[in-house]
Design a protein around this motif. Structure first.
Motif, PDB file in Angstrom:
ATOM      1  N   GLN A   1     184.836   4.079 -12.567  1.00 31.34           N
ATOM      2  CA  GLN A   1     185.595   5.331 -12.641  1.00 31.34           C
ATOM      3  C   GLN A   1     185.264   6.028 -13.947  1.00 31.34           C
ATOM      4  N   LEU A   2     185.074   7.340 -13.859  1.00 27.86           N
ATOM      5  CA  LEU A   2     184.842   8.161 -15.044  1.00 27.86           C
ATOM      6  C   LEU A   2     186.055   9.048 -15.269  1.00 27.86           C
ATOM      7  N   MET A   3     186.437   9.170 -16.530  1.00 26.89           N
ATOM      8  CA  MET A   3     187.610   9.973 -16.856  1.00 26.89           C
ATOM      9  C   MET A   3     187.261  10.953 -17.966  1.00 26.89           C
ATOM     10  N   GLU A   4     187.367  12.246 -17.648  1.00 27.70           N
ATOM     11  CA  GLU A   4     187.125  13.266 -18.656  1.00 27.70           C
ATOM     12  C   GLU A   4     188.414  13.564 -19.421  1.00 27.70           C
ATOM     13  N   SER A   5     188.249  14.027 -20.626  1.00 20.80           N
ATOM     14  CA  SER A   5     189.373  14.512 -21.423  1.00 20.80           C
ATOM     15  C   SER A   5     188.855  15.524 -22.431  1.00 20.80           C
ATOM     16  N   GLY A   6     189.774  16.305 -22.992  1.00 22.17           N
ATOM     17  CA  GLY A   6     189.401  17.238 -24.042  1.00 22.17           C
ATOM     18  C   GLY A   6     189.373  18.688 -23.637  1.00 22.17           C
ATOM     19  N   GLY A   7     189.599  18.969 -22.372  1.00 26.98           N
ATOM     20  CA  GLY A   7     189.615  20.364 -21.956  1.00 26.98           C
ATOM     21  C   GLY A   7     190.864  21.080 -22.437  1.00 26.98           C
ATOM     22  N   GLY A   8     190.876  22.389 -22.236  1.00 31.03           N
ATOM     23  CA  GLY A   8     192.040  23.155 -22.646  1.00 31.03           C
ATOM     24  C   GLY A   8     191.712  24.618 -22.817  1.00 31.03           C
TER      25      GLY A   8
ATOM     26  N   VAL B   1     190.977  27.756 -25.286  1.00 32.60           N
ATOM     27  CA  VAL B   1     190.432  28.029 -26.608  1.00 32.60           C
ATOM     28  C   VAL B   1     190.033  29.495 -26.680  1.00 32.60           C
ATOM     29  N   GLN B   2     190.112  30.061 -27.859  1.00 34.46           N
ATOM     30  CA  GLN B   2     189.712  31.451 -28.040  1.00 34.46           C
ATOM     31  C   GLN B   2     188.200  31.569 -28.121  1.00 34.46           C
ATOM     32  N   PRO B   3     187.660  32.723 -27.774  1.00 29.45           N
ATOM     33  CA  PRO B   3     186.209  32.923 -27.937  1.00 29.45           C
ATOM     34  C   PRO B   3     185.778  32.630 -29.371  1.00 29.45           C
ATOM     35  N   GLY B   4     184.650  31.944 -29.482  1.00 35.29           N
ATOM     36  CA  GLY B   4     184.165  31.518 -30.786  1.00 35.29           C
ATOM     37  C   GLY B   4     184.652  30.156 -31.209  1.00 35.29           C
ATOM     38  N   GLY B   5     185.600  29.614 -30.487  1.00 33.97           N
ATOM     39  CA  GLY B   5     186.165  28.320 -30.833  1.00 33.97           C
ATOM     40  C   GLY B   5     185.329  27.153 -30.332  1.00 33.97           C
ATOM     41  N   SER B   6     185.871  25.954 -30.570  1.00 31.75           N
ATOM     42  CA  SER B   6     185.155  24.727 -30.214  1.00 31.75           C
ATOM     43  C   SER B   6     186.075  23.772 -29.463  1.00 31.75           C
ATOM     44  N   LEU B   7     185.458  22.961 -28.631  1.00 32.39           N
ATOM     45  CA  LEU B   7     186.126  21.860 -27.953  1.00 32.39           C
ATOM     46  C   LEU B   7     185.150  20.701 -27.860  1.00 32.39           C
ATOM     47  N   ARG B   8     185.689  19.494 -27.791  1.00 31.09           N
ATOM     48  CA  ARG B   8     184.853  18.335 -27.516  1.00 31.09           C
ATOM     49  C   ARG B   8     185.405  17.625 -26.289  1.00 31.09           C
TER      50      ARG B   8
ATOM     51  N   THR C   1     184.075  29.429 -19.289  1.00 28.92           N
ATOM     52  CA  THR C   1     185.266  29.002 -18.553  1.00 28.92           C
ATOM     53  C   THR C   1     184.868  28.373 -17.228  1.00 28.92           C
ATOM     54  N   ALA C   2     185.322  27.149 -17.014  1.00 26.44           N
ATOM     55  CA  ALA C   2     184.962  26.408 -15.799  1.00 26.44           C
ATOM     56  C   ALA C   2     185.667  25.061 -15.812  1.00 26.44           C
ATOM     57  N   VAL C   3     185.598  24.380 -14.685  1.00 29.17           N
ATOM     58  CA  VAL C   3     185.955  22.965 -14.652  1.00 29.17           C
ATOM     59  C   VAL C   3     184.698  22.182 -14.993  1.00 29.17           C
ATOM     60  N   TYR C   4     184.811  21.317 -15.968  1.00 26.09           N
ATOM     61  CA  TYR C   4     183.684  20.518 -16.420  1.00 26.09           C
ATOM     62  C   TYR C   4     183.800  19.103 -15.874  1.00 26.09           C
ATOM     63  N   TYR C   5     182.695  18.642 -15.302  1.00 22.37           N
ATOM     64  CA  TYR C   5     182.639  17.313 -14.700  1.00 22.37           C
ATOM     65  C   TYR C   5     181.597  16.462 -15.417  1.00 22.37           C
ATOM     66  N   CYS C   6     181.925  15.211 -15.624  1.00 20.61           N
ATOM     67  CA  CYS C   6     180.903  14.306 -16.139  1.00 20.61           C
ATOM     68  C   CYS C   6     180.321  13.502 -14.973  1.00 20.61           C
ATOM     69  N   ASN C   7     179.085  13.126 -15.155  1.00 20.49           N
ATOM     70  CA  ASN C   7     178.338  12.412 -14.117  1.00 20.49           C
ATOM     71  C   ASN C   7     177.484  11.341 -14.757  1.00 20.49           C
TER      72      ASN C   7
ATOM     73  N   THR D   1     187.694  18.428 -15.892  1.00 23.35           N
ATOM     74  CA  THR D   1     188.661  18.907 -16.872  1.00 23.35           C
ATOM     75  C   THR D   1     188.421  20.403 -17.067  1.00 23.35           C
ATOM     76  N   LEU D   2     189.514  21.159 -17.095  1.00 23.50           N
ATOM     77  CA  LEU D   2     189.409  22.610 -17.142  1.00 23.50           C
ATOM     78  C   LEU D   2     189.243  23.100 -18.575  1.00 23.50           C
ATOM     79  N   VAL D   3     188.242  23.941 -18.761  1.00 20.66           N
ATOM     80  CA  VAL D   3     188.030  24.619 -20.036  1.00 20.66           C
ATOM     81  C   VAL D   3     188.215  26.112 -19.795  1.00 20.66           C
ATOM     82  N   THR D   4     189.133  26.702 -20.536  1.00 22.07           N
ATOM     83  CA  THR D   4     189.388  28.133 -20.421  1.00 22.07           C
ATOM     84  C   THR D   4     189.146  28.777 -21.774  1.00 22.07           C
ATOM     85  N   VAL D   5     188.245  29.745 -21.797  1.00 24.11           N
ATOM     86  CA  VAL D   5     187.936  30.462 -23.031  1.00 24.11           C
ATOM     87  C   VAL D   5     188.462  31.883 -22.878  1.00 24.11           C
ATOM     88  N   SER D   6     189.511  32.176 -23.619  1.00 22.50           N
ATOM     89  CA  SER D   6     190.172  33.472 -23.472  1.00 22.50           C
ATOM     90  C   SER D   6     190.967  33.788 -24.723  1.00 22.50           C
ATOM     91  N   SER D   7     191.053  35.069 -24.999  1.00 21.28           N
ATOM     92  CA  SER D   7     191.876  35.509 -26.126  1.00 21.28           C
ATOM     93  C   SER D   7     193.277  35.875 -25.644  1.00 21.28           C
TER      94      SER D   7
END
Length: 117
Positions: A3-10, A12-19, A90-96, A111-117
């Protein structure tokens, strides 16, 4: 069953960072290719970044210079560092993980990543 489990989405404002992190429930035997994919609303899933055991990473043109894929084999985990994020990211990110031995594919649930102000 691996089983693979993603985490870290959320959000974030444009120009920001996520891991993003992808943790495997167990060690996957043999040579494997680890990757991050994403799927935006109304679009097909696309490859973002990929790295094979012992090889250099590959990136989609749209993320080159901004995203970095890395691995921690001791922890059965790999990461996607995303910098200078744009609304188009902005998208749902999947690991494989593609296991060469047996030609098997394992996917996280996303995991959902949303980039928006």
């Amino acid at each position: 069953q691996v089983q693979l489990m993603e985490s870290g989405g959320g959000l974030v404002q444009p120009g920001g960072s996520l891991r993003l992190s992808c943790a495997s429930s167990e060690d996957i035997f043999g040579i494997k290719v680890m990757g991050w994919y994403r799927q935006a609303p109304g679009k097909q899933r696309e490859l973002v970044a990929q790295i094979a055991d012992g090889s250099s990473p590959n990136y989609a043109d749209s993320v080159k210079g901004r995203f970095t894929i890395s691995t921690d084999t001791a922890q059965n985990t790999f990461y996607l560092q995303m910098n200078s994020l744009k609304p188009d990211d902005t998208a749902v990110y999947y690991c494989n993980v593609h296991q060469i031995f047996g030609n098997l594919d394992y996917w996280g649930k996303g995991t959902l990543v949303t980039v928006s102000s």
